[in-house]
Design an enzyme around this catalytic site. Structure first.
Site, mmCIF file in Angstrom:
data_model
loop_
_atom_site.group_PDB
_atom_site.id
_atom_site.type_symbol
_atom_site.label_atom_id
_atom_site.label_comp_id
_atom_site.label_asym_id
_atom_site.label_seq_id
_atom_site.Cartn_x
_atom_site.Cartn_y
_atom_site.Cartn_z
ATOM 1 N N TYR A 47 0.835 -1.203 0.000
ATOM 2 C CA TYR A 47 0.000 0.000 0.000
ATOM 3 C C TYR A 47 0.872 1.256 0.000
ATOM 4 C CZ TYR A 47 -4.057 -2.881 1.456
ATOM 5 O OH TYR A 47 -5.061 -3.803 1.531
ATOM 6 N N TYR A 69 -3.310 10.037 -7.519
ATOM 7 C CA TYR A 69 -4.333 10.541 -6.595
ATOM 8 C C TYR A 69 -4.751 11.962 -6.931
ATOM 9 C CZ TYR A 69 -3.646 6.172 -4.303
ATOM 10 O OH TYR A 69 -3.593 4.829 -4.070
ATOM 11 N N ASP A 93 -16.367 -6.904 2.615
ATOM 12 C CA ASP A 93 -16.175 -7.096 1.180
ATOM 13 C C ASP A 93 -17.309 -6.361 0.466
ATOM 14 O OD1 ASP A 93 -16.347 -8.146 -1.483
ATOM 15 O OD2 ASP A 93 -15.191 -9.898 -0.825
ATOM 16 N N MET A 94 -16.956 -5.469 -0.445
ATOM 17 C CA MET A 94 -17.987 -4.637 -1.086
ATOM 18 C C MET A 94 -19.049 -5.478 -1.795
ATOM 19 S SD MET A 94 -15.993 -3.200 -4.455
ATOM 20 C CE MET A 94 -14.355 -3.122 -3.741
ATOM 21 N N GLU A 101 -10.270 2.006 -6.855
ATOM 22 C CA GLU A 101 -9.022 1.867 -7.632
ATOM 23 C C GLU A 101 -8.683 0.385 -7.660
ATOM 24 O OE1 GLU A 101 -5.415 3.343 -5.987
ATOM 25 O OE2 GLU A 101 -6.169 3.527 -3.964
ATOM 26 N N GLU A 154 -7.466 -7.245 -12.474
ATOM 27 C CA GLU A 154 -7.551 -7.474 -11.023
ATOM 28 C C GLU A 154 -9.018 -7.531 -10.587
ATOM 29 O OE1 GLU A 154 -4.874 -4.953 -8.802
ATOM 30 O OE2 GLU A 154 -3.145 -5.604 -9.952
#
Lengths: 717, 717
Positions: free
Chosen positions: A381, A391, A501-502, A517, A526
């Site tokens: 990260y 960003y 988890d979305m 992202e 991904e």
């Protein structure tokens, strides 16, 4: 002495020089070292040496083919790194005359054996005598390669091979006689112009027969006339080890110093950047003006001082080169050529800091991350958070989305009376989500350690918008970092942290803006489509997804280094895996073409994220034939309306380093004839627990479908 | 700050310290850094932290088990290398109480996940709560290991585990409570003395269940009482990563400073040499005298200067340590312990230059050379020629052989009349080979670049003997070097150079002395027997072979590192190959025993060089159990009568580096119980074109015969 200090060009800083046969090679190395050169290319045997005729052993003994005094001699390994051996130029293992052929093979084996015994870093091999018809030469080299562990073979390859001449002389001659070619079977190429043959074809034939062995490289012989710039680019993906640059390729500037024509300068610059070494060949053939004349040339011109004092070296334009020279080298007639190489090397533009950091990743295979299946480490990260440009683009996208919402809401509300109390109290009315009403609900899905939360908060401040943020992250460890951030920034009220988890979270309210992202090097690789399809359940009608869409791009690529590295694993699995790579020594055989596009939110019913694409890449016949090792992949992404985030070379976002390209290898290198097309099919396949790609070649020849059923590589859902 | 500058002890120069839970770990690291320590061992969570009880996800979200403020927090990877995480000591995945068990597993997984997320170099795990009965603990660790890429797990292993106590407390406690063990099923070991358990057994059970994973290492907890020195040696071949050294293990010297007892000093010295790091644990518990008292202790005693001036650090005897300390660290109560570690580290004897050169080869697998089948490179000859000690031994052997011949001939001739003309003219008579008569015919077979020719010429000069030398060498490239040598030394008359394989050459006359250096690390493994059998055809009756005989030796060995490296190839072939290795971190389970002997000239008819050997290695029960990874091999060689050339540890020739030991791996590590024997069979097999070894274990358990029919490894004839 190195040409310059920069380290990002690898071995290019070491320049070599071709020297005559020497009985005292350490002395020769030292003498040319004073002149600036870091290594010499020296004949392995005297010009007069011939291998002994075949003989029957006498009492079990057979004399050594080489004798003391006949051959380059190194007693101590300390010299081995500064000497490249040169194999005799008369050798013709494919000669029609069987005596010449036998002697050539015996001589080649003896010289290669001797060079390997001495532990030399490399030997220069003469060019194929009859380009396109040298199977016996390739056969001997291929056998020798099997026994080598570190010594490289540099096959001399003229960029343009002179027009076919009559059949070669039958007997070996003492000198170098490498130019002739019988030409039969070797087509005159458009690349080399009328009457010339394309050197690349000669190279390819030998290395293909040697199965692309990694110790076999090309030493490109540069003549006074160069092929087209487009055809030269093919060498960018080939294992070029050296440029053999004859003094005759130089012209003289007005002060008499050797300089190169513009095309040659560009050629050298391109090869320096690829880490290729230059070797000066031939005798000095430029008359250097005497010191007095040079001194008279004006201020900044070359200054020679009497030995042994040091002089500041200058480039051809009189500019200082940043080092001093002492007389022994200065007086050597080849010194001005070396100084000119210094000048070219040091003139190259300073590399950007970002590119310097990436230098260690060049042409290095990495298996793509699987952030959905695996939890990333903190350092991963951290590395990606340093990409401020990315960003900034996200911030701009959120800012524009907020502005558009404000404008739309203002328009929907129409001109209003600031004194009308309805507007101030109706929190659910159409104007409520404006700056003065209901806050905008923004959800960051896949928040990681929180950089998109920061970018969104910055955008809201700029837009004067009130935000209610949800940061959704499935990695329980990353969530701890967001907790720290929210406390440190005083955002514990504004931001709701959700450890979920979305795809499975039940949001308490709909989102106006969904920011993520989740893109990989190939855009969708991904599993951004699958994740966002799961998350769009809680996107409000008319809500915005940032990103809005992304498209992958593909191009056929030559990259000897990567193909070799994949092959080194000695299994099928690694040939059926795409890799993330900072492509460096590579050549795109044709411009990129778009492949797959995904749009968010996805309004299809049902949603199908599987894809099939078939691309045909035509090639200009004037660019010549080339070898295909696989495909390079990139992506372009529209974050929001005009805000583009791209690693696609024609539109690459400045200073953004989060993604390197992706490389899809082919099991075997494929010869693409001049003007031939490359055809490829790619499938994106989806099953309940995994997503994978399959790919196959359809032109210039049909090839096996790679990674069938995701047997070697897949991304876990 | 490192304990000392020497680099040959790897990471041992970095010392660590156990610290309490810290919310600001960078500050903690910096503070202990000033005190000297290079890293800290810090709890991953607060003492009060417990994992959340199992819960059903709410709206798809499940809170992270760790919360900001509860856990060790590192924001930037720059700190990760200086922090080793410590897992909570209360964790008992094998507790009888299912609640404790479940919580322990949840806590262990959360803490390991967090540590891996932070990218720590390692975590320290509590010792198995019930040594010998911790399968669930091993199970959780084993699963975690599969997901790790670089973070190591250091299992705390007390050298001696206290006597079994009553069943452990059912509920997890806040503090460390690692000493209790239910002891059932864990035999009281002779190693640990009455009432204690052998820590090695606890270690072995966990790591064996984790399949000897390379990221699992041992952190040895050193108590005030040590096990026997013989049993401690077992750790020499184990992956010991750290010594946990409590302040309570220190005593005070007469000036009040903490020092270690002699046994502990020796333990630390042994582990420093193996590159093992030391971690100081516990509170400072030695009252350091105030500065005035120290100053009064006499010249050379510890001098404290007022902050911030620097003071020269001194060892416990008052000797300077070669560095200065500034006050912030100086005042820390743990500083004297760190300084004592410095003192011990710097007191270690200076390593010999030869050993320093060999440091990079330590525990590094090399496939043996095949000089008979392959031609060696010049650099390989060059490296071995530098072993002057070896050639001095050869010179001495030739010298003694020549002297013995002179004496024998003088005796055979009897007293003679110097005026008798018969003696001067009869060149074939019995006295002719004396110094004044026929020269001695000496043949160097396998002459390489000529070092044995040099040694023989030196010996002849010393003995006053006339030599006629034949230098026989099959490598045509090496022959060129001999040509150079003969010319340079003026030996072209004295030495006849023969480019031939000794097995096929027809010598023009018989040899009086045959000199060769064909030995490998295991004596016969480079086919010296087969070569010399072929060459002895031309040895005169009564002629001498140098060497005269050689014997191989074998011992069972623990070497985790080598076994792991062989296993990393993931194939059977590499487990069936012997390797040349500079053994370093290893332990011989028993003294070596002789295996195969060869004598030259070989007068057997017919000659049979195949061999079979069966060895049994008994072990002292007091040494404890151990793990067996394979066998270490060595050789001893009698060059001539009293001249011994040996790499066998008990008789190793001084300063000789041409041979490292040989290592025969076993496919699987084998547990050897205390007092158990190791039995092994080795075969030397011969076929027309190859020679190979097969080997198998017969005790403590029978195992598969390795390398059957030479399928994986052989030496070509």
């Amino acid at each position: 002495m190195v040409l310059g200090k920069r380290s990002d060009y690898g071995d290019a800083k070491y320049a070599g020089v071709q020297v005559p046969f020497s009985e005292d090679i350490p002395k020769t190395v030292e003498s040319y070292g004073l002149c600036g050169f870091d290594f010499v290319v020296a004949p392995l045997v005297r010009d007069t040496w011939l291998p002994p005729a075949p003989a029957v052993p006498e009492n079990g003994a057979l004399p050594s083919p080489l004798k003391q005094g006949d051959c380059l001699y190194i007693n101590s390994s300390q010299w081995a790194n500064q000497v490249v051996g040169a194999v005799s130029g008369w050798i013709q293992p494919d000669a029609a005359d069987p005596v010449v052929r036998q002697r050539s093979v015996a001589a080649l084996k003896a010289q290669l054996g001797w060079a390997a015994h001495l532990g030399l870093q490399a030997v220069v091999l003469p060019p194929p005598h009859a380009p396109g018809r040298c199977p016996n030469y390739a056969g001997v080299l291929n056998q020798a390669l099997q026994g080598l562990t570190h010594m490289a073979l540099w096959l001399t390859v003229p960029l343009i091979i002179p027009a076919p001449a009559p059949a070669p002389a039958p007997a070996p001659a003492g000198g170098a006689d490498n130019g002739a070619a019988d030409g039969a079977g070797a087509a005159v190429s458009a690349v080399a112009g009328a009457g010339g043959l394309d050197g690349w074809e000669a190279w390819h034939q030998v290395r293909a027969q040697c199965d692309h062995h990694n110790l076999l490289g090309a030493a490109l012989q540069v003549g006074p006339v160069l092929p087209s710039a487009a055809s030269l680019k093919r060498w960018g993906g080939e294992p070029v080890k050296a440029l053999l640059l004859p003094t005759s390729a130089f012209t003289a500037n007005k002060r008499g110093y050797p300089v190169l024509p513009k095309g040659h300068q560009e050629l050298l610059a391109a090869f320096f950047k690829m880490g290729v070494q230059v070797v000066i060949t031939g005798e000095a053939c430029h008359a250097i003006p005497p010191p007095a004349a040079a001194a008279a040339a004006g201020p900044g011109a070359k200054q020679l001082t009497p030995a042994p004092a040091a002089a500041a070296a200058v480039g051809p334009g009189g500019e200082p080169l940043g080092f001093t020279v002492t007389d022994p080298g200065e007086s050597h007639p080849l010194r001005p050529y070396w100084e000119y190489l210094c000048f070219l090397f040091r003139r190259l533009e300073v590399v950007a800091e970002q590119e310097r950091q990436e230098a260690s990743y060049r042409d290095y295979l990495q298996v793509p991350l699987q952030p959905l299946q695996d939890n990333l480490e903190s350092q991963t990260y951290e590395t990606f958070e340093k990409d401020t440009q990315k960003y900034t683009l996200y911030e701009e996208a959120v800012f524009r989305a907020l502005k558009d919402r404000q404008a739309a809401e203002a328009a929907a509300a129409g001109p209003r009376d600031p004194l009308d109390p309805a507007h101030a109290t109706d929190a659910r009315g159409p104007a409520a989500a404006s700056t003065s009403g209901r806050p905008v609900v923004l959800m960051v899905v896949g928040a990681g350690r929180g950089p998109l939360v920061r970018a969104s908060m910055r955008a809201a401040a700029r837009a004067g918008a009130r935000l209610r943020v949800y940061a959704v992250e499935k990695n329980p460890n990353a969530v701890v970092h967001i907790q720290h951030m929210l406390r440190a920034e005083g955002w514990t009220e504004a931001v709701t942290l959700v450890s979920a988890d979305m795809r499975h979270w039940e949001a308490p309210e709909p989102a106006d803006i969904l920011v993520s992202e989740l893109l990989g090097s190939f855009g969708d690789n991904e599993l951004s489509p699958e994740c966002l399809d799961g998350a769009q359940r809680f996107l409000a009608p008319g809500g915005i997804s940032i990103p809005q869409s992304y498209t992958s791009f593909l191009a056929p690529v030559t990259t000897h280094k990567l193909h070799h590295d994949v092959k080194a694993y000695k299994d099928l699995e690694h040939f059926e895996t795409p890799y993330v790579v900072r492509l460096h020594r590579h050549y795109l055989l044709a411009p990129t073409q778009p492949l797959f596009t995904f749009v968010h939110p996805n309004t299809d019913a049902p949603i199908d994220n599987s894809r099939y694409g078939s691309l045909v890449f035509p090639r200009d016949p004037a660019d010549g034939a080339a070898v295909l090792h696989g495909f390079a992949g990139y992506f372009e992404c529209v974050l929001y309306k005009g805000v583009l985030l791209s690693i696609h070379p024609p539109t690459h976002s400045d200073n953004m380093f989060s993604w390197f390209p992706i490389f899809f290898p082919l099991r075997e290198p494929v010869y693409v004839p001049a003007g031939g097309e490359v055809g490829v099919q790619v499938w994106r396949c989806c099953a309940s627990h995994k997503v994978w790609y399959e790919w196959a070649l359809s032109a210039p020849v049909a090839g096996p479908i790679h990674n069938v059923n995701g047997r070697s590589y897949w991304v876990g859902l």
